[in-house]
Design a protein around this motif. Structure first.
Motif, PDB file in Angstrom:
ATOM      1  N   SER A   2       0.847  -1.179   0.000  1.00  0.00           N
ATOM      2  CA  SER A   2       0.000   0.000   0.000  1.00  0.00           C
ATOM      3  C   SER A   2       0.884   1.230   0.000  1.00  0.00           C
ATOM      4  O   SER A   2       2.086   1.140   0.212  1.00  0.00           O
ATOM      5  CB  SER A   2      -0.915  -0.014   1.228  1.00  0.00           C
ATOM      6  OG  SER A   2      -0.152  -0.088   2.394  1.00  0.00           O
ATOM      7  N   THR A  76      -9.113   1.059  -8.829  1.00  0.00           N
ATOM      8  CA  THR A  76      -8.910   0.153  -7.711  1.00  0.00           C
ATOM      9  C   THR A  76     -10.233  -0.496  -7.309  1.00  0.00           C
ATOM     10  O   THR A  76     -11.232   0.201  -7.111  1.00  0.00           O
ATOM     11  CB  THR A  76      -8.333   0.893  -6.493  1.00  0.00           C
ATOM     12  OG1 THR A  76      -7.159   1.605  -6.877  1.00  0.00           O
ATOM     13  CG2 THR A  76      -7.991  -0.091  -5.376  1.00  0.00           C
ATOM     14  N   LEU A  78     -12.202  -2.474  -4.418  1.00  0.00           N
ATOM     15  CA  LEU A  78     -12.190  -2.726  -2.981  1.00  0.00           C
ATOM     16  C   LEU A  78     -13.151  -3.873  -2.682  1.00  0.00           C
ATOM     17  O   LEU A  78     -14.364  -3.758  -2.910  1.00  0.00           O
ATOM     18  CB  LEU A  78     -12.614  -1.473  -2.203  1.00  0.00           C
ATOM     19  CG  LEU A  78     -11.811  -0.198  -2.473  1.00  0.00           C
ATOM     20  CD1 LEU A  78     -12.353   0.951  -1.634  1.00  0.00           C
ATOM     21  CD2 LEU A  78     -10.329  -0.414  -2.190  1.00  0.00           C
ATOM     22  N   GLY A 180      -6.059  -2.296  -9.884  1.00  0.00           N
ATOM     23  CA  GLY A 180      -5.657  -2.678  -8.540  1.00  0.00           C
ATOM     24  C   GLY A 180      -6.774  -3.401  -7.799  1.00  0.00           C
ATOM     25  O   GLY A 180      -7.954  -3.239  -8.108  1.00  0.00           O
ATOM     26  N   LYS A 182      -7.778  -4.482  -3.659  1.00  0.00           N
ATOM     27  CA  LYS A 182      -7.495  -4.505  -2.227  1.00  0.00           C
ATOM     28  C   LYS A 182      -8.565  -5.348  -1.547  1.00  0.00           C
ATOM     29  O   LYS A 182      -9.755  -5.036  -1.640  1.00  0.00           O
ATOM     30  CB  LYS A 182      -7.460  -3.088  -1.649  1.00  0.00           C
ATOM     31  CG  LYS A 182      -6.320  -2.260  -2.217  1.00  0.00           C
ATOM     32  CD  LYS A 182      -6.151  -0.960  -1.489  1.00  0.00           C
ATOM     33  CE  LYS A 182      -4.983  -0.173  -2.096  1.00  0.00           C
ATOM     34  NZ  LYS A 182      -3.702  -0.886  -1.944  1.00  0.00           N
ATOM     35  N   LYS A 183      -8.137  -6.415  -0.888  1.00  0.00           N
ATOM     36  CA  LYS A 183      -9.059  -7.341  -0.242  1.00  0.00           C
ATOM     37  C   LYS A 183      -9.263  -6.965   1.218  1.00  0.00           C
ATOM     38  O   LYS A 183      -8.453  -6.266   1.826  1.00  0.00           O
ATOM     39  CB  LYS A 183      -8.506  -8.766  -0.334  1.00  0.00           C
ATOM     40  CG  LYS A 183      -8.217  -9.240  -1.744  1.00  0.00           C
ATOM     41  CD  LYS A 183      -7.579 -10.623  -1.715  1.00  0.00           C
ATOM     42  CE  LYS A 183      -7.124 -11.063  -3.098  1.00  0.00           C
ATOM     43  NZ  LYS A 183      -6.449 -12.384  -3.053  1.00  0.00           N
ATOM     44  N   VAL A 185     -11.486  -5.070   2.560  1.00  0.00           N
ATOM     45  CA  VAL A 185     -11.858  -3.673   2.789  1.00  0.00           C
ATOM     46  C   VAL A 185     -13.382  -3.557   2.782  1.00  0.00           C
ATOM     47  O   VAL A 185     -14.032  -3.826   1.770  1.00  0.00           O
ATOM     48  CB  VAL A 185     -11.264  -2.745   1.712  1.00  0.00           C
ATOM     49  CG1 VAL A 185     -11.703  -1.303   1.969  1.00  0.00           C
ATOM     50  CG2 VAL A 185      -9.752  -2.850   1.691  1.00  0.00           C
ATOM     51  N   ARG A 205     -10.296  -1.978   7.119  1.00  0.00           N
ATOM     52  CA  ARG A 205      -9.596  -3.038   6.398  1.00  0.00           C
ATOM     53  C   ARG A 205      -9.001  -4.025   7.399  1.00  0.00           C
ATOM     54  O   ARG A 205      -8.457  -3.626   8.428  1.00  0.00           O
ATOM     55  CB  ARG A 205      -8.469  -2.466   5.532  1.00  0.00           C
ATOM     56  CG  ARG A 205      -7.791  -3.526   4.666  1.00  0.00           C
ATOM     57  CD  ARG A 205      -6.738  -2.932   3.756  1.00  0.00           C
ATOM     58  NE  ARG A 205      -6.242  -3.933   2.809  1.00  0.00           N
ATOM     59  CZ  ARG A 205      -5.274  -3.717   1.932  1.00  0.00           C
ATOM     60  NH1 ARG A 205      -4.692  -2.526   1.868  1.00  0.00           N
ATOM     61  NH2 ARG A 205      -4.884  -4.665   1.113  1.00  0.00           N
ATOM     62  N   TRP A 207      -6.429  -6.278   9.072  1.00  0.00           N
ATOM     63  CA  TRP A 207      -4.975  -6.197   9.177  1.00  0.00           C
ATOM     64  C   TRP A 207      -4.553  -7.222  10.220  1.00  0.00           C
ATOM     65  O   TRP A 207      -4.733  -7.007  11.402  1.00  0.00           O
ATOM     66  CB  TRP A 207      -4.553  -4.797   9.579  1.00  0.00           C
ATOM     67  CG  TRP A 207      -3.080  -4.556   9.455  1.00  0.00           C
ATOM     68  CD1 TRP A 207      -2.116  -4.909  10.338  1.00  0.00           C
ATOM     69  CD2 TRP A 207      -2.412  -3.917   8.372  1.00  0.00           C
ATOM     70  NE1 TRP A 207      -0.886  -4.543   9.880  1.00  0.00           N
ATOM     71  CE2 TRP A 207      -1.033  -3.923   8.676  1.00  0.00           C
ATOM     72  CE3 TRP A 207      -2.850  -3.353   7.179  1.00  0.00           C
ATOM     73  CZ2 TRP A 207      -0.091  -3.368   7.809  1.00  0.00           C
ATOM     74  CZ3 TRP A 207      -1.910  -2.800   6.337  1.00  0.00           C
ATOM     75  CH2 TRP A 207      -0.537  -2.815   6.654  1.00  0.00           C
TER      76      TRP A 207
END
Length: 524
Positions: A2, A76, A78, A180, A182-183, A185, A205, A207
């Motif tokens: 990121s 992107t 999400l 892009g 992003k998983k 999220v 998100r 983490w």
């Protein structure tokens, strides 16, 4: 990896491995250009990593790469889960029912959508003038490595019978287009910043074992969240009207499957061709189904379960009647014609013939109709006579009449619904009247003229004509938020089982991607 943007467009990379959890992750609207030498374009965020989200991003990037390669937006996706395209993977029992029968004209395929939920709303996007016909969608998948086959019932599958083939094609195209992903999220809010003019996208998100705040700025947003309450909450927060969602594509619970009813003990029995007609409401004589413009009936396979009926005919009928059945609390009646290809008089004649020819055989052991399974016939015969051991010759004409009525119009009480695990669809979502043009926005229309389309029914019979506006393009852009697009099942569009819901995803994603591309060119 990121990243966080700094003034002037440079990036400070964040380390992939951290010794502690960050408090938040932030993505600025201006990031690096994905095409060498190209002018950096806008930041476009697609909320939802399902079929419509993927297809929108792919078509957007492809359109710009082909027509305006000097403009390079940052696109992107999400995705709230760790597994994008989950619905693609589990559709059709893991085979992915990609589309309905694309050999039929679009006007025929649109009959697979209920009125007010896609039948007219998708006329313009699927028209030849708009260019995104079902056949063209199929062609895209073929060109991207998905060889397909059309089965006898009209459903289109990859020839591999493996949904992974479709997933790989979409993932491959996403990678090639530089989109892009992003998983993990989850987006809770999208709000316009009145000062910057950007959309502020906020959520959380995953983490490690916890969650951190997620924030991003976007010049444009696509809502591609499918049948998700969170997605509809985001739309409402933007002032976009949402039609209350109710279940669609569900099985019916029937009282007669137990308590000595005519279908008791028949779980697992299937009939290849029967007609299911739903009459919502407490009284079959006053049921709303009789007064609807479209009959709540479908012909196709039926499966009897331990609590009711399932199978394509039942599921399709539930889709057409989703809204009215919800209003009635899923109470009413269902009528089943177990011999839809044989007239009532012919059924009665066949029974009378067997009374003479097969008089020495037991009435409930021998079915006169090859299409009616023996176990089903046995229950029908037993419920029509005063004794279970009667011979055909002993059955009265009145009892024959009762048997004929059970075969041609078996009326059963609906006590509720059950979720169909292989299908998960709702009737409801973003109101298409809030999309530009009342259906999908019409661009380049020649005076709004209409022309009749010859329409062939799903079963091949001629139906009345649907109307097509003479258009060059139609897109699902919000009236309330002109830089927000809504695609796929997030809209109030849903179809019967058999590939129609994916058709909506591919079609709306394609036309939205193209329209966003034009918007980028106009503004960058």
């Amino acid at each position: 990896m990121s990243f966080r943007s700094c003034a002037g467009g440079s990036q400070i990379p964040k380390l992939a491995r951290r010794t502690s959890m960050p408090s938040s992750i932030y993505i600025h609207s201006k990031t690096f250009s994905s095409r060498l030498g190209a002018k950096a374009g806008p930041n476009i965020i697609i909320v939802g990593g399902g079929p419509s989200g993927y297809f929108t991003s792919i078509q957007l990037s492809s359109y710009l790469r082909e027509h305006f390669p000097r403009i390079s937006p940052t696109i992107t996706i999400l995705e709230s889960t760790s597994k994008p395209l989950r619905k693609v993977l589990i559709s059709g029992g893991g085979r992915c029912n990609l589309l309905p029968d694309t050999r039929k004209p679009a006007s025929a395929l649109l009959l697979g959508y209920p009125l007010g939920r896609g039948r007219k709303e998708l006329i313009s996007p699927t028209s030849e003038s708009a260019g995104v016909t079902p056949a063209r969608v199929l062609g895209w998948f073929n060109e991207n490595g998905v060889e397909t086959k059309i089965e006898e019932d009209g459903r289109t599958f990859p020839i591999t019978d493996d949904s992974g083939t479709v997933r790989d094609a979409l993932e491959g195209a996403r990678h090639r287009e530089g989109v892009g992903l992003k998983k993990g999220v989850t987006i809770d809010e999208v709000k316009m910043d009145e000062v910057t003019g950007l959309y502020e996208v906020k959520g959380a998100r995953r983490w490690g074992d916890g969650k951190v705040n997620f924030e991003a700025s976007a010049d444009a947003v696509v809502i591609a969240t499918g049948s998700s309450q969170k997605g509809w909450d985001v739309a409402r927060g933007l002032g976009i009207e949402v039609v209350k969602p109710v279940p669609s594509l569900f099985t019916l619970r029937l009282a007669e499957c137990g308590g000595g009813g005519v279908l008791e003990g028949l779980q697992g029995v299937s009939v290849e061709r029967a007609e299911v007609r739903i009459i919502p409401g407490a009284s079959p004589a006053k049921g709303k189904g009789r007064s609807q413009k479209e009959e709540l009936s479908q012909v196709g396979p039926i499966l009897i379960t331990h609590v009711g009926i399932s199978g394509p005919a039942a599921l399709k009928t539930s889709a057409y009647g989703a809204r009215v059945l919800a209003e009635e609390g899923y109470k009413g009646y269902v009528e089943i014609d177990w011999c839809p290809d044989v007239g009532w008089a012919d059924v009665e004649g066949k029974l009378a013939e067997w009374k003479v020819k097969e008089g020495r055989k037991k009435f409930n052991n021998h079915s006169p109709f090859a299409s009616v399974p023996r176990r089903l016939w046995s229950n029908v015969a037993s419920s029509s006579t005063s004794g279970s051991d009667k011979l055909w010759s002993e059955v009265t004409n009145k009892e024959l009449g009762l048997a004929a009525a059970s075969l041609k119009r078996m009326r059963l009480k609906v006590e509720g619904k059950n979720t169909n695990k292989s299908e998960f669809t709702t009737a409801g979502g973003v109101d298409t009247k809030g999309l530009e043009g009342g259906k999908f926005r019409v661009k380049g229309a020649d005076g709004g003229k209409k022309k009749k389309m010859k329409s062939v029914g799903l079963g091949g019979e001629e139906e009345g004509g649907l109307e097509e506006k003479d258009v060059s393009e139609a897109v699902p852009r919000s009236l309330q938020q002109p830089r927000v697009w809504v695609v796929g099942e997030a809209n109030n569009i849903d179809g019967i089982t058999g590939g129609w819901n994916f058709l909506n995803c591919w079609t709306s994603g394609w036309v939205a991607g193209r329209d966003i591309g034009e918007w980028v060119v106009e503004n960058w």
